[in-house]
Design an enzyme around this catalytic site. Sequence first.
Site, mmCIF file in Angstrom:
data_model
loop_
_atom_site.group_PDB
_atom_site.id
_atom_site.type_symbol
_atom_site.label_atom_id
_atom_site.label_comp_id
_atom_site.label_asym_id
_atom_site.label_seq_id
_atom_site.Cartn_x
_atom_site.Cartn_y
_atom_site.Cartn_z
ATOM 1 N N CYS A 104 0.836 -1.200 0.000
ATOM 2 C CA CYS A 104 0.000 0.000 0.000
ATOM 3 C C CYS A 104 0.875 1.256 0.000
ATOM 4 C CB CYS A 104 -0.963 -0.041 1.182
ATOM 5 S SG CYS A 104 -2.387 1.073 0.991
ATOM 6 N N HIS A 140 -2.771 -5.497 0.323
ATOM 7 C CA HIS A 140 -2.269 -5.852 1.661
ATOM 8 C C HIS A 140 -2.202 -7.362 1.863
ATOM 9 C CE1 HIS A 140 -2.229 -1.914 3.715
ATOM 10 N NE2 HIS A 140 -3.283 -1.614 2.981
ATOM 11 N N GLU A 154 -0.426 -8.799 3.910
ATOM 12 C CA GLU A 154 -0.054 -9.055 5.307
ATOM 13 C C GLU A 154 -1.234 -9.061 6.270
ATOM 14 O OE1 GLU A 154 -0.187 -4.539 5.216
ATOM 15 O OE2 GLU A 154 0.195 -6.191 3.824
#
Length: 294
Positions: free
Chosen positions: A110, A204, A206
């Site tokens: 991001c 994202h 993660e």
Amino acid sequence: MTTNDREWRFLVAESETPEARRKRRESVGRSSGETYLGILRELSPGAACDRIQPADADAALSPGATLAGYDAVFLTGSPLHLYEETPETRRTVAFMRAVFASGTPAFGSCAGLQVATVAAGGSVRPNVRGREAAFGRRITLTEAGCEHPLLAGRPAAYDAPSIHTDEVEALPPGATLLAGNRVTAVQAAEIRFDGGVFWGVQYHPEIGLDEVAGALRRQADGMVEAGLARSRDDVEAYAQQVDDLHREPDRRDLAWRLGLDEQVTVERLRQTELRNFVESLARLGRAGMQVVGR
């Protein structure tokens, strides 16, 4: 995964402001940097993981540490707008330039992609096609992306958790576009600058679905203003379904309602890019990361 017997040293660069960190902890129990620290410890057990907040005026590495002494740097998401000249953005961009100059491989998601873009001479702007909220849909590999180890294992088109109001306007000279979609032209890229290399994505890999739901709730007013929901109650109803899928990832009815498949619902697949970066580092080493994709 395994990163062989050596002890790896990772640095997580969390460019959230103190206020953003506070709000995120209140929402989902952890800051963006704490999310990264958690997943890196799962992907590389035994790794020494440090954290720095480069947007903060008093940010500093641990005594005796240098950027060149780390095996990799990871840049988190952030509410910073990289096209604004503020002390926070200047400090964060300067930090990323130092990472490039150190030669330490870096990964970012991001705003991490946006920071690396600006540091290397590219540009960032507000999303011209509106915000991408909850999930980036039909992210499609470029020809280069099909061959790049960052995206190994991804299908030709896939969805991913994605929450952003800014986007890369122009990649810096020498960068390689790896993926994009209808809403955001630059969804994944490799950037080389000043002797360093960065792999990054606009989405994202993660975060868990609970963090997607938390982000929707934090940005509920913006969702309504953008016309993506009629009311805060609509946002809450959608966020609740995402939360429910987080708790019960095998519920096919919820996945169907949300239009998601295993690329999002299965944690291992959702984390593909972060896993690929860490595994490439373990397999190739620092020097090998510098030549991948050339």
